[in-house]
Design an enzyme around this catalytic site. Structure first.
Site, PDB file in Angstrom:
ATOM      1  N   ASN A   9       2.012  11.283  -6.364  1.00 38.14           N
ATOM      2  CA  ASN A   9       1.482   9.928  -6.593  1.00 38.14           C
ATOM      3  C   ASN A   9       2.196   9.381  -7.829  1.00 38.14           C
ATOM      4  O   ASN A   9       1.909   9.810  -8.941  1.00 38.14           O
ATOM      5  CB  ASN A   9      -0.034  10.023  -6.816  1.00 38.14           C
ATOM      6  CG  ASN A   9      -0.628   8.689  -7.252  1.00 38.14           C
ATOM      7  OD1 ASN A   9       0.024   7.645  -7.162  1.00 38.14           O
ATOM      8  ND2 ASN A   9      -1.866   8.736  -7.725  1.00 38.14           N
ATOM      9  N   LYS A  11       1.964   6.533  -9.106  1.00 37.10           N
ATOM     10  CA  LYS A  11       1.139   5.542  -9.821  1.00 37.10           C
ATOM     11  C   LYS A  11       1.969   4.301 -10.157  1.00 37.10           C
ATOM     12  O   LYS A  11       2.779   3.887  -9.350  1.00 37.10           O
ATOM     13  CB  LYS A  11       0.516   6.181 -11.067  1.00 37.10           C
ATOM     14  CG  LYS A  11      -0.196   7.494 -10.744  1.00 37.10           C
ATOM     15  CD  LYS A  11      -1.088   7.949 -11.852  1.00 37.10           C
ATOM     16  CE  LYS A  11      -1.658   9.310 -11.521  1.00 37.10           C
ATOM     17  NZ  LYS A  11      -2.733   9.721 -12.397  1.00 37.10           N
ATOM     18  N   HIS A  96      -8.451   6.863  -4.617  1.00 40.08           N
ATOM     19  CA  HIS A  96      -8.035   7.561  -5.834  1.00 40.08           C
ATOM     20  C   HIS A  96      -9.009   7.217  -6.968  1.00 40.08           C
ATOM     21  O   HIS A  96      -9.493   6.087  -7.056  1.00 40.08           O
ATOM     22  CB  HIS A  96      -6.605   7.152  -6.215  1.00 40.08           C
ATOM     23  CG  HIS A  96      -6.047   8.013  -7.308  1.00 40.08           C
ATOM     24  ND1 HIS A  96      -6.344   7.779  -8.631  1.00 40.08           N
ATOM     25  CD2 HIS A  96      -5.246   9.104  -7.274  1.00 40.08           C
ATOM     26  CE1 HIS A  96      -5.731   8.691  -9.365  1.00 40.08           C
ATOM     27  NE2 HIS A  96      -5.059   9.513  -8.571  1.00 40.08           N
ATOM     28  N   GLU A  98      -8.638   6.525  -9.985  1.00 46.02           N
ATOM     29  CA  GLU A  98      -8.277   5.374 -10.831  1.00 46.02           C
ATOM     30  C   GLU A  98      -8.676   4.063 -10.149  1.00 46.02           C
ATOM     31  O   GLU A  98      -9.041   3.095 -10.815  1.00 46.02           O
ATOM     32  CB  GLU A  98      -6.776   5.415 -11.171  1.00 46.02           C
ATOM     33  CG  GLU A  98      -6.496   6.500 -12.204  1.00 46.02           C
ATOM     34  CD  GLU A  98      -5.111   7.090 -12.161  1.00 46.02           C
ATOM     35  OE1 GLU A  98      -4.197   6.505 -11.551  1.00 46.02           O
ATOM     36  OE2 GLU A  98      -4.930   8.185 -12.741  1.00 46.02           O
ATOM     37  N   GLU A 168      -9.980  15.840  -6.516  1.00 52.76           N
ATOM     38  CA  GLU A 168      -9.381  15.562  -7.813  1.00 52.76           C
ATOM     39  C   GLU A 168     -10.476  15.353  -8.851  1.00 52.76           C
ATOM     40  O   GLU A 168     -10.991  14.232  -8.996  1.00 52.76           O
ATOM     41  CB  GLU A 168      -8.517  14.300  -7.737  1.00 52.76           C
ATOM     42  CG  GLU A 168      -7.401  14.389  -6.720  1.00 52.76           C
ATOM     43  CD  GLU A 168      -6.287  13.414  -7.063  1.00 52.76           C
ATOM     44  OE1 GLU A 168      -5.180  13.862  -7.347  1.00 52.76           O
ATOM     45  OE2 GLU A 168      -6.551  12.205  -7.087  1.00 52.76           O
ATOM     46  N   GLY A 174      -4.402  13.699 -15.310  1.00 52.33           N
ATOM     47  CA  GLY A 174      -3.606  13.162 -16.412  1.00 52.33           C
ATOM     48  C   GLY A 174      -4.047  13.651 -17.776  1.00 52.33           C
ATOM     49  O   GLY A 174      -3.635  13.106 -18.794  1.00 52.33           O
ATOM     50  N   SER A 214      -3.547  17.562 -12.991  1.00 52.59           N
ATOM     51  CA  SER A 214      -2.654  18.292 -13.902  1.00 52.59           C
ATOM     52  C   SER A 214      -1.974  19.495 -13.246  1.00 52.59           C
ATOM     53  O   SER A 214      -1.795  20.539 -13.880  1.00 52.59           O
ATOM     54  CB  SER A 214      -3.413  18.708 -15.168  1.00 52.59           C
ATOM     55  OG  SER A 214      -3.911  17.559 -15.842  1.00 52.59           O
TER      56      SER A 214
HETATM   57  C1  PEP Z   1      -3.302  12.037  -9.619  1.00 54.02           C
HETATM   58  O1  PEP Z   1      -3.101  10.947 -10.102  1.00 54.02           O
HETATM   59  O2  PEP Z   1      -3.649  12.093  -8.431  1.00 54.02           O
HETATM   60  C2  PEP Z   1      -3.148  13.228 -10.459  1.00 54.02           C
HETATM   61  C3  PEP Z   1      -3.613  14.346 -10.010  1.00 54.02           C
HETATM   62  O3  PEP Z   1      -2.529  13.064 -11.677  1.00 54.02           O
HETATM   63  P1  PEP Z   1      -2.012  14.241 -12.653  1.00 54.02           P
HETATM   64  O4  PEP Z   1      -1.276  15.249 -11.807  1.00 54.02           O
HETATM   65  O5  PEP Z   1      -1.125  13.561 -13.632  1.00 54.02           O
HETATM   66  O6  PEP Z   1      -3.229  14.851 -13.280  1.00 54.02           O
END
Ligand code: PEP
Length: 254
Positions: A9, A11, A96, A98, A168, A174, A214
């Protein structure tokens, strides 16, 4: 045995020219390696066509990060599922965290996006996950159950062939703070049980559940070694081809 699935992703990173470079590095990186992992990248809308051009003919698939549920019309700023298909997408993300946190996404709107995308012929990764506050209040199972039922509760058997889920935990996205493989497995197992209740045993066994939060080349193998962790949805580490390829390599051995 479920085929591992690694999705990136991007973003709000990579306009068309950067997207071309990153897609090219990923395309070249998977070239010649055994085709045992499904690989997907999800650039921003404006970079989809550029990435599609680079990825044409490769095994790397293309997805968008969001989709609107209407087919067309006066919806300024929105993008329809048919437009994503026309831009070369096979996949789209829905729900997601976010989007839920910052853009008012609810279980209901996630379901609307999902159904519109499926009806148009896209495949969908539906994202779920609890906040830190919810985990600390021992609400993880309740929140994830509500989100899963709310999004995929009314799918037909055939629709299930085009759906993957991503767990997630919001506190791991992040932040550099990764769920332990055991924490991930516990929630993935819960999600798989829910799929069994909502669909069939065959569907329960077939649907892939990705972990996101992460994921890096150094922790991917351990997470992916868990029975119900079938892949990863990767944010930050998907922006460096070497890191993303490292995660794909870890999945190849899982
Ligand atoms: C994501 O945005 O779906 C995500 C898992 O981000 P990150 O790997 O940076 O934690």
């Amino acid at each position: 045995m479920r085929r591992p699935f690694i999705a990136g992703n991007w973003k709000m990173h990579c306009g068309p020219s950067q997207a071309r470079d990153l897609a090219l590095a990923i395309r070249n990186g998977v070239l010649g390696s055994p085709d045992v992992v499904d690989v997907l990248v999800c650039p921003p809308f404006v970079s989809l066509a550029a990435a599609a051009e680079i990825l044409a003919g490769s095994t790397v698939q293309l997805g968008a990060q969001n989709v609107f549920w209407e087919e067309k019309g006066a919806w300024t700023g929105e993008v329809a599922a048919a437009m994503l298909l026309d831009s070369g997408c096979q996949w789209v993300l829905a729900g997601h965290s976010e989007r839920r946190q910052f853009f008012g996404e609810t279980d209901e709107t996630v379901a609307k996006r999902l159904h519109a995308a499926l009806a148009a012929g896209l495949k969908v990764i539906v994202c779920v996950g609890e906040t830190l506050e919810e985990r600390e209040a021992d609400q993880t199972a309740a929140v994830v159950t509500r989100q899963v039922r709310g999004a995929v509760g009314a799918l037909s058997m055939q629709d299930w062939n085009s759906v993957s889920l991503a767990y997630e935990p919001v506190w791991a996205i992040g932040t550099g703070r990764v769920a332990t493989p055991e924490q991930a497995q516990e929630v993935h197992h819960l999600i798989r049980d829910l799929i069994g209740e909502m669909a069939s045993q065959a569907t329960q066994e077939a649907v892939r559940i990705l972990y996101g939060g992460s994921v890096k080349p150094g922790n991917a193998a351990e997470l992916l070694s868990k029975a119900d962790v079938d892949g990863a949805l990767v944010g930050g580490a998907s922006l460096q081809a070497a890191d993303f390829l490292g995660i794909i390599a870890a999945a190849s051995g899982s």
